[in-house]
Enzyme design. Sequence first.
Site, PDB file in Angstrom:
ATOM      1  N   GLN A   1      -5.134  -1.602   9.242  1.00  0.00           N
ATOM      2  CA  GLN A   1      -5.000  -2.941   8.683  1.00  0.00           C
ATOM      3  C   GLN A   1      -5.632  -3.976   9.610  1.00  0.00           C
ATOM      4  O   GLN A   1      -5.384  -3.983  10.818  1.00  0.00           O
ATOM      5  CB  GLN A   1      -3.502  -3.246   8.450  1.00  0.00           C
ATOM      6  CG  GLN A   1      -3.222  -4.547   7.739  1.00  0.00           C
ATOM      7  CD  GLN A   1      -3.725  -4.561   6.292  1.00  0.00           C
ATOM      8  OE1 GLN A   1      -3.786  -3.532   5.622  1.00  0.00           O
ATOM      9  NE2 GLN A   1      -4.096  -5.735   5.818  1.00  0.00           N
TER      10      GLN A   1
ATOM     11  N   LYS B   1       0.841  -1.205   0.000  1.00  0.00           N
ATOM     12  CA  LYS B   1       0.000   0.000   0.000  1.00  0.00           C
ATOM     13  C   LYS B   1       0.872   1.251   0.000  1.00  0.00           C
ATOM     14  O   LYS B   1       0.626   2.196  -0.753  1.00  0.00           O
ATOM     15  CB  LYS B   1      -0.946  -0.025   1.210  1.00  0.00           C
ATOM     16  CG  LYS B   1      -2.056  -1.056   1.043  1.00  0.00           C
ATOM     17  CD  LYS B   1      -2.844  -1.372   2.296  1.00  0.00           C
ATOM     18  CE  LYS B   1      -3.797  -2.546   1.991  1.00  0.00           C
ATOM     19  NZ  LYS B   1      -4.577  -3.025   3.119  1.00  0.00           N
TER      20      LYS B   1
ATOM     21  N   ASP C   1     -11.341   2.448   2.911  1.00  0.00           N
ATOM     22  CA  ASP C   1     -11.544   1.000   2.872  1.00  0.00           C
ATOM     23  C   ASP C   1     -13.009   0.668   2.598  1.00  0.00           C
ATOM     24  O   ASP C   1     -13.332  -0.463   2.238  1.00  0.00           O
ATOM     25  CB  ASP C   1     -11.212   0.408   4.259  1.00  0.00           C
ATOM     26  CG  ASP C   1      -9.960  -0.441   4.264  1.00  0.00           C
ATOM     27  OD1 ASP C   1      -9.581  -0.944   3.201  1.00  0.00           O
ATOM     28  OD2 ASP C   1      -9.384  -0.601   5.354  1.00  0.00           O
TER      29      ASP C   1
HETATM   30  N1  GUN Z   1      -6.994  -7.045   5.728  1.00  0.00           N
HETATM   31  C1  GUN Z   1      -7.201  -7.810   4.635  1.00  0.00           C
HETATM   32  N2  GUN Z   1      -7.748  -7.084   3.628  1.00  0.00           N
HETATM   33  C2  GUN Z   1      -7.910  -5.829   4.128  1.00  0.00           C
HETATM   34  C3  GUN Z   1      -8.414  -4.620   3.571  1.00  0.00           C
HETATM   35  O1  GUN Z   1      -8.867  -4.559   2.418  1.00  0.00           O
HETATM   36  N3  GUN Z   1      -8.384  -3.542   4.395  1.00  0.00           N
HETATM   37  C4  GUN Z   1      -7.915  -3.597   5.677  1.00  0.00           C
HETATM   38  N4  GUN Z   1      -7.956  -2.490   6.408  1.00  0.00           N
HETATM   39  N5  GUN Z   1      -7.441  -4.709   6.216  1.00  0.00           N
HETATM   40  C5  GUN Z   1      -7.428  -5.806   5.444  1.00  0.00           C
END
Ligand code: GUN
Length: 291
Positions: free
Chosen positions: A97, A53, A120
């Site tokens: 996350q 990211k 998200d």
């Molecule tokens: N953990 C696995 N996929 C995601 C996601 O798309 N966003 C977040 N914040 N955590 C994750």
Amino acid sequence: MTAHIIDGKALAATIRKELKQEAESLKQQGIEPGLAVVLVGEDPASESYVKGKVKGCEEVGIYSELIRKDASITQEELLQIVRELNQKPNIDGILVQLPLPKHISESAVIDTIAVEKDVDGFTPVNVGNMLIGEDAFLPCTPHGIIEMIKRTGTQIEGKHAVVIGRSNIVGKPVAMLLLQENATVTICHSRTPDLAEMTRQADILVVAIGKPHVINKEHVKPGAVVIDVGVNRLPTGKLVGDVVFDEVKEVASYITPVPGGVGPLTITMLLANTIESAKKRNSPILNGMKG
Ligand code: GUN
């Protein structure tokens, strides 16, 4: 029939080029999109996602802040970090996350993220707006999947889409987005008695089970579009999807590989949402300049 293999990496690169141009044009107007990523603990998969990211932000020209905290952080301390990010003017998107350590309530954390910075698409208000078809940040993996299917040239309207999995991150939202695209949607899950009977009806099959090699050629209707969301590490260290790729590619019309399928699109949609957020949050400036 041998399927076309959907190249998620190439698709992500094309979209990122478009996003880079958008970010540059915003910069010329004095706006730099910003994303804050909060990582708690040292889960290796989360570390790797977060790295991707931050790297994606650099590539496209988005300012990013990585906030790392030890797994021993209290819920209140984490909520306070989110509240501060909600107030920061240079931050357009906040991503915490998941998963979080067990002593922290994920829903308490998600509920604290300002809706207008929820890139998200996880807050209840965003989920609700998506469900009723109002303006909302779309969750990144489902958004990426829809983008992928569309860019194959497949018409979604009128098709029977079968989604396997009902998680809040993938299964439920992708089913809703397919419905909005006028597909007829069936959601299957661990208690579905005869999975193959359902999946064999699918023109579009989205597989988000999280177990290696569950879906084989017996589950797939000839000519179906198969999207594999699974990322599973075998004891040998090899990454594989939920679908037996080598078998199913002989039956499907389009198929995503693992790795290199859905994954690169997920991060790209996060970058897209962050730019979108910067545009929305600065709309008085942008509209003022246009006028
Ligand atoms: N953990 C696995 N996929 C995601 C996601 O798309 N966003 C977040 N914040 N955590 C994750």
